[in-house]
Design an enzyme around this catalytic site. Structure first.
Site, PDB file in Angstrom:
ATOM      1  N   ASP A  57      -9.274  -3.346  -3.729  1.00 16.96           N
ATOM      2  CA  ASP A  57      -7.908  -3.633  -4.185  1.00 16.96           C
ATOM      3  C   ASP A  57      -7.940  -4.921  -5.013  1.00 16.96           C
ATOM      4  O   ASP A  57      -8.264  -5.984  -4.484  1.00 16.96           O
ATOM      5  CB  ASP A  57      -7.033  -3.810  -2.937  1.00 16.96           C
ATOM      6  CG  ASP A  57      -5.578  -3.998  -3.299  1.00 16.96           C
ATOM      7  OD1 ASP A  57      -5.277  -4.251  -4.482  1.00 16.96           O
ATOM      8  OD2 ASP A  57      -4.748  -3.892  -2.386  1.00 16.96           O
ATOM      9  N   ASN A 100       0.348   2.080  -6.007  1.00 19.25           N
ATOM     10  CA  ASN A 100       0.519   2.876  -7.244  1.00 19.25           C
ATOM     11  C   ASN A 100       0.894   1.984  -8.437  1.00 19.25           C
ATOM     12  O   ASN A 100       1.614   2.408  -9.330  1.00 19.25           O
ATOM     13  CB  ASN A 100       1.547   4.003  -7.062  1.00 19.25           C
ATOM     14  CG  ASN A 100       1.558   5.046  -8.179  1.00 19.25           C
ATOM     15  OD1 ASN A 100       2.576   5.658  -8.459  1.00 19.25           O
ATOM     16  ND2 ASN A 100       0.430   5.262  -8.819  1.00 19.25           N
ATOM     17  N   CYS A 154      -3.478   5.381  -4.395  1.00 17.82           N
ATOM     18  CA  CYS A 154      -3.865   4.076  -3.840  1.00 17.82           C
ATOM     19  C   CYS A 154      -2.734   3.608  -2.932  1.00 17.82           C
ATOM     20  O   CYS A 154      -1.927   4.431  -2.476  1.00 17.82           O
ATOM     21  CB  CYS A 154      -4.215   3.069  -4.940  1.00 17.82           C
ATOM     22  SG  CYS A 154      -2.856   2.664  -6.061  1.00 17.82           S
ATOM     23  N   CYS A 187      -1.807  -0.696  -9.369  1.00 14.42           N
ATOM     24  CA  CYS A 187      -3.071  -1.268  -9.872  1.00 14.42           C
ATOM     25  C   CYS A 187      -4.134  -0.195 -10.110  1.00 14.42           C
ATOM     26  O   CYS A 187      -4.483   0.104 -11.254  1.00 14.42           O
ATOM     27  CB  CYS A 187      -3.619  -2.320  -8.904  1.00 14.42           C
ATOM     28  SG  CYS A 187      -2.556  -3.766  -8.725  1.00 14.42           S
ATOM     29  N   ARG A 188      -4.664   0.391  -9.034  1.00 14.94           N
ATOM     30  CA  ARG A 188      -5.833   1.281  -9.170  1.00 14.94           C
ATOM     31  C   ARG A 188      -5.471   2.699  -9.606  1.00 14.94           C
ATOM     32  O   ARG A 188      -6.068   3.239 -10.540  1.00 14.94           O
ATOM     33  CB  ARG A 188      -6.613   1.315  -7.840  1.00 14.94           C
ATOM     34  CG  ARG A 188      -7.281   0.004  -7.495  1.00 14.94           C
ATOM     35  CD  ARG A 188      -7.740  -0.035  -6.041  1.00 14.94           C
ATOM     36  NE  ARG A 188      -6.587  -0.057  -5.134  1.00 14.94           N
ATOM     37  CZ  ARG A 188      -6.658  -0.044  -3.819  1.00 14.94           C
ATOM     38  NH1 ARG A 188      -7.848   0.022  -3.235  1.00 14.94           N
ATOM     39  NH2 ARG A 188      -5.567  -0.077  -3.078  1.00 14.94           N
ATOM     40  N   SER A 189      -4.526   3.339  -8.917  1.00 13.53           N
ATOM     41  CA  SER A 189      -4.302   4.768  -9.219  1.00 13.53           C
ATOM     42  C   SER A 189      -3.681   5.018 -10.598  1.00 13.53           C
ATOM     43  O   SER A 189      -4.013   6.032 -11.222  1.00 13.53           O
ATOM     44  CB  SER A 189      -3.519   5.477  -8.102  1.00 13.53           C
ATOM     45  OG  SER A 189      -2.246   4.925  -7.898  1.00 13.53           O
TER      46      SER A 189
HETATM   47  P1  4NP Z   1      -2.844  -0.780  -5.641  1.00 12.21           P
HETATM   48  O1  4NP Z   1      -2.762  -2.362  -5.379  1.00 12.21           O
HETATM   49  O2  4NP Z   1      -2.839  -0.128  -4.280  1.00 12.21           O
HETATM   50  O3  4NP Z   1      -4.175  -0.615  -6.334  1.00 12.21           O
HETATM   51  O4  4NP Z   1      -1.663  -0.407  -6.487  1.00 12.21           O
HETATM   52  C1  4NP Z   1      -1.742  -2.964  -4.655  1.00 12.21           C
HETATM   53  C2  4NP Z   1      -0.549  -3.233  -5.255  1.00 12.21           C
HETATM   54  C3  4NP Z   1       0.447  -3.871  -4.545  1.00 12.21           C
HETATM   55  C4  4NP Z   1       0.234  -4.236  -3.232  1.00 12.21           C
HETATM   56  C5  4NP Z   1      -0.963  -3.943  -2.620  1.00 12.21           C
HETATM   57  C6  4NP Z   1      -1.957  -3.308  -3.333  1.00 12.21           C
HETATM   58  N1  4NP Z   1       1.250  -4.923  -2.522  1.00 12.21           N
HETATM   59  O5  4NP Z   1       1.001  -5.299  -1.374  1.00 12.21           O
HETATM   60  O6  4NP Z   1       2.367  -5.096  -3.045  1.00 12.21           O
END
Ligand code: 4NP
Length: 149
Positions: free
Chosen positions: A121, A11, A8, A13-15
């Site tokens: 997201d 790294n 993602c 939230c989703r992955s």
């Molecule tokens: P992820 O979500 O891609 O599912 O881990 C996010 C986590 C942090 C951020 C963006 C998306 N951020 O902008 O810090």
């Protein structure tokens, strides 16, 4: 050994959720890992809301730590599943050849072939977003596990 990487943006939230869910559906003969295309959260624990929704479903992902996707991951992994179109572009931009490109797939295409739907997201939303993401990833990971066994 078959190796699967979940990717993602951050790294956190989703992955990491996808990693925990798929690991729970496969034997230890498979390696499952996750990475982010960005480096903002290198070394960080998954987001508290991802840890909580995983725990609610009986999975502990609190020991995972963020890392950035690298070009070497194309050599290590057999399958690279990305969460959304932007992750797809970022990973494909690092691909060196067709073999690299062929390893990359939008994860929800396992459930909705060729639709290229995003796993949204959930970072800026509330807990319900994390529950929705969990359910989407659970369905996709069941398909991945079925295909591998
Ligand atoms: P992820 O979500 O891609 O599912 O881990 C996010 C986590 C942090 C951020 C963006 C998306 N951020 O902008 O810090």
């Amino acid at each position: 050994m078959t190796k699967i990487l979940m990717v993602c943006l951050g790294n956190i939230c989703r992955s990491p959720l996808a990693e925990g869910i798929l690991k729970s559906k496969l034997s230890s003969e498979f390696k499952v890992d996750s990475a982010g295309t960005a480096n903002y959260h290198t070394g960080s624990q998954p987001d508290k809301r991802s840890i909580a929704v995983a725990r609610k479903h009986g999975l502990d992902i609190s020991n995972l730590r963020g890392r950035q996707f690298t070009i070497h991951d194309f050599d290590t992994f057999n399958f690279i599943y990305v969460m959304d179109e932007s992750n797809y572009q970022n990973v494909i931009n690092l691909a060196r050849n067709q073999e690299d490109i062929d390893k990359v797939e939008m994860i929800l295409n396992l459930v909705y072939p060729d639709k290229n739907y995003d796993v949204p997201d959930p970072y800026y939303g509330g807990n319900q977003g994390f529950e929705n993401v969990y359910n989407m990833l659970d369905e996709a990971c069941s398909k991945i596990a079925d295909n591998l066994s």
